[in-house]
Structure formats: C-alpha cells, structure tokens
Design a protein around this motif. Structure first.
Motif, PDB file in Angstrom:
ATOM      1  N   GLN A  52       0.691  -1.235  -0.040  1.00  0.00           N
ATOM      2  CA  GLN A  52       0.116  -0.114   0.003  1.00  0.00           C
ATOM      3  C   GLN A  52       0.920   1.249   0.113  1.00  0.00           C
ATOM      4  N   VAL A  53       0.725   2.018  -0.887  1.00  0.00           N
ATOM      5  CA  VAL A  53       1.530   3.313  -1.096  1.00  0.00           C
ATOM      6  C   VAL A  53       0.853   4.484  -0.302  1.00  0.00           C
ATOM      7  N   TYR A  54      -0.575   4.572  -0.339  1.00  0.00           N
ATOM      8  CA  TYR A  54      -1.185   5.572   0.257  1.00  0.00           C
ATOM      9  C   TYR A  54      -2.547   4.962   0.531  1.00  0.00           C
ATOM     10  N   LYS A  55      -3.438   5.783   1.521  1.00  0.00           N
ATOM     11  CA  LYS A  55      -4.616   5.352   1.648  1.00  0.00           C
ATOM     12  C   LYS A  55      -5.682   6.613   1.962  1.00  0.00           C
ATOM     13  N   ARG A  56      -6.972   6.542   1.892  1.00  0.00           N
ATOM     14  CA  ARG A  56      -7.824   7.606   2.130  1.00  0.00           C
ATOM     15  C   ARG A  56      -7.847   8.125   3.659  1.00  0.00           C
ATOM     16  N   PRO A  57      -7.413   9.268   4.001  1.00  0.00           N
ATOM     17  CA  PRO A  57      -7.603   9.541   5.368  1.00  0.00           C
ATOM     18  C   PRO A  57      -8.726   9.411   5.955  1.00  0.00           C
ATOM     19  N   LYS A  58      -8.642   8.885   7.106  1.00  0.00           N
ATOM     20  CA  LYS A  58      -9.982   8.445   7.823  1.00  0.00           C
ATOM     21  C   LYS A  58     -10.912   9.779   8.216  1.00  0.00           C
ATOM     22  N   LEU A  59     -10.260  10.861   8.402  1.00  0.00           N
ATOM     23  CA  LEU A  59     -10.933  12.188   8.686  1.00  0.00           C
ATOM     24  C   LEU A  59     -11.706  12.702   7.325  1.00  0.00           C
ATOM     25  N   LEU A  60     -11.395  12.295   6.069  1.00  0.00           N
ATOM     26  CA  LEU A  60     -12.333  12.494   5.005  1.00  0.00           C
ATOM     27  C   LEU A  60     -13.169  11.595   4.940  1.00  0.00           C
ATOM     28  N   ASN A  61     -14.419  12.270   5.104  1.00  0.00           N
ATOM     29  CA  ASN A  61     -15.478  11.352   4.925  1.00  0.00           C
ATOM     30  C   ASN A  61     -15.835  10.927   3.252  1.00  0.00           C
ATOM     31  N   ASP A  62     -17.169  10.140   3.454  1.00  0.00           N
ATOM     32  CA  ASP A  62     -17.411   9.598   2.009  1.00  0.00           C
ATOM     33  C   ASP A  62     -18.641  10.678   1.403  1.00  0.00           C
ATOM     34  N   ASN A  63     -18.608  11.932   2.030  1.00  0.00           N
ATOM     35  CA  ASN A  63     -19.734  12.860   1.308  1.00  0.00           C
ATOM     36  C   ASN A  63     -18.979  13.544  -0.048  1.00  0.00           C
ATOM     37  N   VAL A 119     -17.317  26.944   1.540  1.00  0.00           N
ATOM     38  CA  VAL A 119     -18.112  26.963   2.714  1.00  0.00           C
ATOM     39  C   VAL A 119     -18.392  25.745   3.292  1.00  0.00           C
ATOM     40  N   PHE A 120     -18.446  24.644   2.560  1.00  0.00           N
ATOM     41  CA  PHE A 120     -19.018  23.367   3.008  1.00  0.00           C
ATOM     42  C   PHE A 120     -17.845  22.546   3.405  1.00  0.00           C
ATOM     43  N   ALA A 121     -16.709  23.125   3.832  1.00  0.00           N
ATOM     44  CA  ALA A 121     -15.498  22.513   4.138  1.00  0.00           C
ATOM     45  C   ALA A 121     -15.691  21.460   5.592  1.00  0.00           C
ATOM     46  N   TYR A 122     -16.905  21.848   6.094  1.00  0.00           N
ATOM     47  CA  TYR A 122     -16.939  21.221   7.334  1.00  0.00           C
ATOM     48  C   TYR A 122     -17.699  19.895   7.108  1.00  0.00           C
ATOM     49  N   LYS A 123     -18.404  19.765   5.844  1.00  0.00           N
ATOM     50  CA  LYS A 123     -18.965  18.506   5.452  1.00  0.00           C
ATOM     51  C   LYS A 123     -17.959  17.606   5.081  1.00  0.00           C
ATOM     52  N   TYR A 124     -16.878  17.582   4.924  1.00  0.00           N
ATOM     53  CA  TYR A 124     -15.690  16.766   4.203  1.00  0.00           C
ATOM     54  C   TYR A 124     -14.792  16.293   5.163  1.00  0.00           C
ATOM     55  N   ILE A 129     -13.776  17.027  11.831  1.00  0.00           N
ATOM     56  CA  ILE A 129     -13.173  17.710  12.902  1.00  0.00           C
ATOM     57  C   ILE A 129     -14.314  18.506  13.536  1.00  0.00           C
ATOM     58  N   ASP A 130     -13.871  19.056  14.636  1.00  0.00           N
ATOM     59  CA  ASP A 130     -14.657  20.433  14.946  1.00  0.00           C
ATOM     60  C   ASP A 130     -14.676  21.528  14.276  1.00  0.00           C
ATOM     61  N   TRP A 131     -15.798  21.974  13.664  1.00  0.00           N
ATOM     62  CA  TRP A 131     -15.863  23.333  12.748  1.00  0.00           C
ATOM     63  C   TRP A 131     -16.578  24.285  13.407  1.00  0.00           C
ATOM     64  N   ILE A 132     -16.204  25.704  13.173  1.00  0.00           N
ATOM     65  CA  ILE A 132     -17.114  26.652  13.421  1.00  0.00           C
ATOM     66  C   ILE A 132     -17.241  27.490  12.255  1.00  0.00           C
ATOM     67  N   GLU A 133     -18.710  27.646  11.688  1.00  0.00           N
ATOM     68  CA  GLU A 133     -18.991  28.455  10.624  1.00  0.00           C
ATOM     69  C   GLU A 133     -18.922  30.085  11.071  1.00  0.00           C
ATOM     70  N   ALA A 134     -17.978  30.773  10.203  1.00  0.00           N
ATOM     71  CA  ALA A 134     -17.805  32.296  10.588  1.00  0.00           C
ATOM     72  C   ALA A 134     -18.441  33.144   9.441  1.00  0.00           C
ATOM     73  N   ALA A 135     -18.909  34.198   9.857  1.00  0.00           N
ATOM     74  CA  ALA A 135     -19.304  35.040   8.666  1.00  0.00           C
ATOM     75  C   ALA A 135     -18.356  35.523   7.766  1.00  0.00           C
ATOM     76  N   HIS A 136     -18.854  36.253   6.778  1.00  0.00           N
ATOM     77  CA  HIS A 136     -18.040  36.338   5.749  1.00  0.00           C
ATOM     78  C   HIS A 136     -16.655  37.178   6.349  1.00  0.00           C
ATOM     79  N   GLY A 137     -15.494  36.730   6.071  1.00  0.00           N
ATOM     80  CA  GLY A 137     -14.304  37.378   6.242  1.00  0.00           C
ATOM     81  C   GLY A 137     -13.797  37.295   7.952  1.00  0.00           C
ATOM     82  N   ARG A 138     -14.823  36.674   8.608  1.00  0.00           N
ATOM     83  CA  ARG A 138     -14.467  36.855  10.096  1.00  0.00           C
ATOM     84  C   ARG A 138     -13.743  35.769  10.705  1.00  0.00           C
ATOM     85  N   ALA A 139     -13.348  34.795  10.000  1.00  0.00           N
ATOM     86  CA  ALA A 139     -12.647  33.478  10.368  1.00  0.00           C
ATOM     87  C   ALA A 139     -11.480  33.953  11.213  1.00  0.00           C
TER      88      ALA A 139
END
Length: 255
Positions: free
Chosen positions: A12-23, A63-68, A71-81
């Motif tokens: 095995q050379v590489y595998k899918r990261p466990k944190l990267l879900n199937d969405n 914007v949907f990074a939290y779907k993929y 980990i724990d995500w917080i959605e920020a208003a535009h530019g306020r990250a």
C-alpha cells in the motif's frame, strides 16, 4: 469487500485519510480545494490531533469544508474567520486552531480581521486558497486578480488605473511582527503537493507551540471561473499566477 480489503499492507502506497468522509464534494473538476482538504486531513491524522482540532469554515467555494473533514468546525461570517479563530484559540489554548479561507473571504471583506489577528500574533494557522477570482458567485474580480486578467466584472481585463493593483496580502502579512511563518505553495503537481503538505504541518506545529501566526497561501485553480480545462488551468496558474505570486517561503521565524 472493497479494494483496501484485498491490498496487502506492504504494497500500500497511500490510503484515504480517515478524517476525509464519504460525502461527495461539490467542487468543480480540477478545483484545488479537494487536494488541500486531503492534505489537511492527512496532517491532522499524522499529528494525532483528530480530537484536538478546531477549524473555522469560510464563506465562498469552501463554505462546506465542514461537510468533508470530520473535525470540530465553526462557521464564521464572511471574512471573520481570523476573529473567530482568535476566540477559539484563546479559550482553548491547547487546541490546534486554523482557518480555511479563499482570496475573497480573506483578502477582501476579511482584510481587517486577517491583518489584525496576524499583527497580534495569534497562535493560529491561516490556510489561504488563492485562485485570483470569486469562484462561487460568478467569477468576479477579486483583490488578487492579476493585472489584465479577464473576469465577469472585468471583461476587458483588470486595469490598474481603474481597479488598482493585485493585492499581495501574503507578502504584507510577512512584514508583521506577529507572524512566525509565512509561505506560498501550490498543489498542481506531486512535487508541489508534497511541499504544501510539509508547509501545513509546520504551520500546525507552530500553532500548538504558541509561536505566533502562521500563514500558508496555496496558489489554486478555478477552471470554471477561468473558463479553462483543468489541464489548461494548471498551466495558466504556473505561467501567470506564479509570476505575480512567487512560490516559496516569505518568512521563517519559528525556530
């Protein structure tokens, strides 16, 4: 049974990261976001920070990074990250905290938050995806749009006398005393992907060690906004984007 079940570990050379879900990702073919998502997930896993990370999601294509990435995500208003990340890190100083932002989110409406968080030396990492255009809303001119570059709002190309110069905000951030590590990378070849992964890890380690703000800019493509194929986009980015935004370390003060 899937392919991973029949692959011997020694082969095995590489595998899918466990944190990267199937969405299924919503990004356009050839978009750099998917590659960077994978790198972020890999680094967090390799560092053993799966349950110790807080990420701040942007407004824009990612914007949907939290779907993929699981980990724990917080959605920020535009530019306020960066402002939200500041609060998250100060309240949880032991956590790995990072923002994930595009050029419109970071370098336009979020300019103030970005500059002041970096100037304060907040112990966070800023991952900055720079494709020189507003990809999500129709391909309008962004602060990072190149001189002469055509967009939906500059159909004849960006004109300096009308639109100003491209904003090299990463170079600006490197001048601030609060930043410890500022680098510009890309992810369009195996070699550049390897360098980008190393940069992300170094930035994350800085955050955990309390060394100040780290900024990882990643030159990216936008095949849809640029009206090119993925292959053409990679070549165009390498020829033109890299000329204005030269890849490499801009500041290394994290020793």
């Amino acid at each position: 049974m899937n392919n991973q079940d029949i692959i011997k570990p020694e082969n095995q050379v590489y595998k899918r990261p466990k944190l990267l879900n199937d969405n299924t990702m919503h990004y356009c073919p050839g978009c750099t976001h998917g590659v960077v998502h994978r790198l972020v997930a890999e680094v967090i896993e390799e560092m053993g920070q799966e349950n110790n990370t807080i990420a701040i999601a942007p407004v824009g294509c990612a914007v949907f990074a939290y779907k993929y990435i699981d980990i724990d995500w917080i959605e920020a208003a535009h530019g306020r990250a960066p402002a939200v990340a500041t609060a998250a890190k100060r309240l949880n100083p032991e956590r790995l905290v990072f923002t994930y932002q595009g050029d419109g989110d970071l370098a336009a409406i979020g300019t103030a938050e970005t500059i002041h968080a970096a100037n304060r030396g907040e112990n966070i990492t800023i991952i900055f995806i720079n494709n020189g255009i507003y990809g999500m809303t129709g391909g309008q001119m962004a602060p990072t749009t190149l001189e002469g570059m055509k967009t939906s709002t500059t159909p004849y190309g960006r004109r300096v006398e009308l639109n100003g110069y491209p904003l090299n905000i990463t170079k600006l951030l490197a001048q601030l005393k609060g930043t410890c590590y500022v680098t510009r990378q890309s992810a369009h070849t195996p070699a550049t992907v390897k360098k980008t992964k190393a940069a992300i890890r170094r930035a994350f380690e800085n955050s955990l060690a309390g060394k100040g703000t780290s900024v990882v800019e990643i030159l990216s493509t936008c095949s849809s906004g640029w009206k090119m194929t993925p292959d053409q986009s990679n070549k165009w980015m390498e020829q033109f984007m890299a000329e204005e935004y030269t890849p490499g370390d801009l500041k290394v003060n994290d020793q």
